[in-house]
Write a protein that holds these residues in place. Sequence first.
Motif, mmCIF file in Angstrom:
data_model
loop_
_atom_site.group_PDB
_atom_site.id
_atom_site.type_symbol
_atom_site.label_atom_id
_atom_site.label_comp_id
_atom_site.label_asym_id
_atom_site.label_seq_id
_atom_site.Cartn_x
_atom_site.Cartn_y
_atom_site.Cartn_z
ATOM 1 N N ALA A 148 0.872 -1.179 0.000
ATOM 2 C CA ALA A 148 0.000 0.000 0.000
ATOM 3 C C ALA A 148 0.906 1.225 0.000
ATOM 4 N N ALA A 149 1.217 1.712 -1.192
ATOM 5 C CA ALA A 149 2.133 2.846 -1.351
ATOM 6 C C ALA A 149 1.353 4.156 -1.435
ATOM 7 N N ASP A 150 1.448 4.986 -0.414
ATOM 8 C CA ASP A 150 0.809 6.307 -0.407
ATOM 9 C C ASP A 150 -0.702 6.190 -0.606
ATOM 10 N N VAL A 151 -1.291 5.168 -0.016
ATOM 11 C CA VAL A 151 -2.724 4.893 -0.167
ATOM 12 C C VAL A 151 -3.475 5.110 1.146
ATOM 13 N N LEU A 152 -2.877 4.689 2.249
ATOM 14 C CA LEU A 152 -3.558 4.757 3.535
ATOM 15 C C LEU A 152 -3.705 6.185 4.040
ATOM 16 N N VAL A 153 -3.131 7.138 3.321
ATOM 17 C CA VAL A 153 -3.302 8.552 3.672
ATOM 18 C C VAL A 153 -4.735 9.020 3.424
ATOM 19 N N TYR A 154 -5.524 8.240 2.705
ATOM 20 C CA TYR A 154 -6.926 8.587 2.470
ATOM 21 C C TYR A 154 -7.867 7.858 3.426
ATOM 22 N N ILE A 155 -7.287 7.127 4.370
ATOM 23 C CA ILE A 155 -8.063 6.408 5.388
ATOM 24 C C ILE A 155 -7.513 6.809 6.750
ATOM 25 N N GLY A 156 -8.389 7.286 7.624
ATOM 26 C CA GLY A 156 -7.946 7.646 8.969
ATOM 27 C C GLY A 156 -7.922 6.432 9.873
ATOM 28 N N ASP A 157 -9.068 5.792 10.047
ATOM 29 C CA ASP A 157 -9.192 4.615 10.898
ATOM 30 C C ASP A 157 -8.751 3.388 10.110
ATOM 31 N N PRO A 185 -4.033 19.637 6.531
ATOM 32 C CA PRO A 185 -4.476 20.692 5.615
ATOM 33 C C PRO A 185 -4.461 20.264 4.155
ATOM 34 N N ASP A 186 -3.749 19.189 3.835
ATOM 35 C CA ASP A 186 -3.716 18.663 2.467
ATOM 36 C C ASP A 186 -4.839 17.660 2.206
ATOM 37 N N LEU A 187 -5.772 17.529 3.172
ATOM 38 C CA LEU A 187 -6.901 16.603 3.087
ATOM 39 C C LEU A 187 -6.461 15.145 3.060
ATOM 40 N N ARG A 188 -5.283 14.887 3.617
ATOM 41 C CA ARG A 188 -4.780 13.525 3.758
ATOM 42 C C ARG A 188 -4.583 13.252 5.244
ATOM 43 N N PHE A 189 -4.695 11.985 5.618
ATOM 44 C CA PHE A 189 -4.543 11.618 7.028
ATOM 45 C C PHE A 189 -3.088 11.327 7.364
ATOM 46 N N ALA A 190 -2.686 11.721 8.562
ATOM 47 C CA ALA A 190 -1.374 11.369 9.108
ATOM 48 C C ALA A 190 -1.589 10.430 10.287
ATOM 49 N N HIS A 191 -0.673 9.491 10.464
ATOM 50 C CA HIS A 191 -0.812 8.469 11.504
ATOM 51 C C HIS A 191 0.433 8.440 12.388
ATOM 52 N N ALA A 192 0.215 8.294 13.680
ATOM 53 C CA ALA A 192 1.316 8.220 14.630
ATOM 54 C C ALA A 192 1.855 6.794 14.701
ATOM 55 N N PRO A 193 3.158 6.623 14.936
ATOM 56 C CA PRO A 193 3.724 5.272 15.066
ATOM 57 C C PRO A 193 3.032 4.433 16.126
ATOM 58 N N ALA A 194 2.701 5.043 17.277
ATOM 59 C CA ALA A 194 2.044 4.284 18.348
ATOM 60 C C ALA A 194 0.686 3.769 17.903
ATOM 61 N N TYR A 195 -0.019 4.562 17.108
ATOM 62 C CA TYR A 195 -1.321 4.128 16.592
ATOM 63 C C TYR A 195 -1.151 2.926 15.665
#
Length: 305
Positions: free
Chosen positions: A215-224, A257-267
């Motif tokens: 999943a290359a640069d794909v999960l940025v459109y999914i938060g959960d 602000p780019d309408l993409r999700f960011a995820h923390a390592p702990a998450y």
Amino acid sequence: MQNNVPAFRSSGDLLADRRYAYAKAAVEAGDHAEAVEILGQVLELVPHWAPALFMLGIAEDKLSHRREAISAFEQAAELDVRDELGAGLQLARLGARPAPPAAAEAYVRRLFDQYAVHFERHLVGTLAYRAPALLLEAVSVIRPGVFSSVLDLGCGTGLCGMAFRAKAKMLCGVDLSPGMIEEARAKAVYDRLEVANIETFLAAEPAESADLLLAADVLVYIGDLSGVFAMAGRVLIPGGLFAFTVQAGEEGFRLGPDLRFAHAPAYIEKETAKSGLRIVAMESAVTRQDAGHDVQGLVIIAQKA
């Protein structure tokens, strides 16, 4: 993606369509005050046309007119119930609504169908996209051999498929965008291509049938990501790998602000563990650029126990 103006769709009124085109040109030229004025004329003719209201929200936001932007996006969202334009995401970005668990499927499909033909040139040439190369390097360190069954999730135009073709006996690509799938098909690197939602696709695959998911640069459109990880844990064989990139965040997941999700390592660590996966590699890396600035990401490999 924040200021993405939707491709033209007729309002049914020729004069309104012409003025909308002028407003779109003004937005693209950076003349947002002019765009607001023209869009006012458009909306006098077609007051319930979602694309004009959405573009008005973009122009008002650029002028730092937050209240007016929110009002325009709210009206667009009421008319565009599937959120194809992304007004819901814009409202979440402006703090007027809670962030959704993921970008709407209709929004993602429209966005990438719109850019399919020139997307790859823009991604590689302008945004210095590196995710496939980073994933290939990381996977090759952990397992240098060939994989029996590789599933490229959110395959886009096939850049990741091209990078991994030599490491896959069977390579399958899946994407929400039919336009992207057609571009990928033209590369003739996949053994199979599907138009589908990632979770829906994985749910239909046989259990323990793949030894590598990408999943290359794909999960940025999914938060959960809990659903994606659960399906990945189901489809992977014991010892199989899930290699993916995300944008680096500090806590949980957040819409940027780019309408993409960011995820923390702990998450990521917590959610993968719930699905029987363990992180075997996690490295910080610049995955691409946005507006001339490096985007900090994480290159991650999870392994099924």
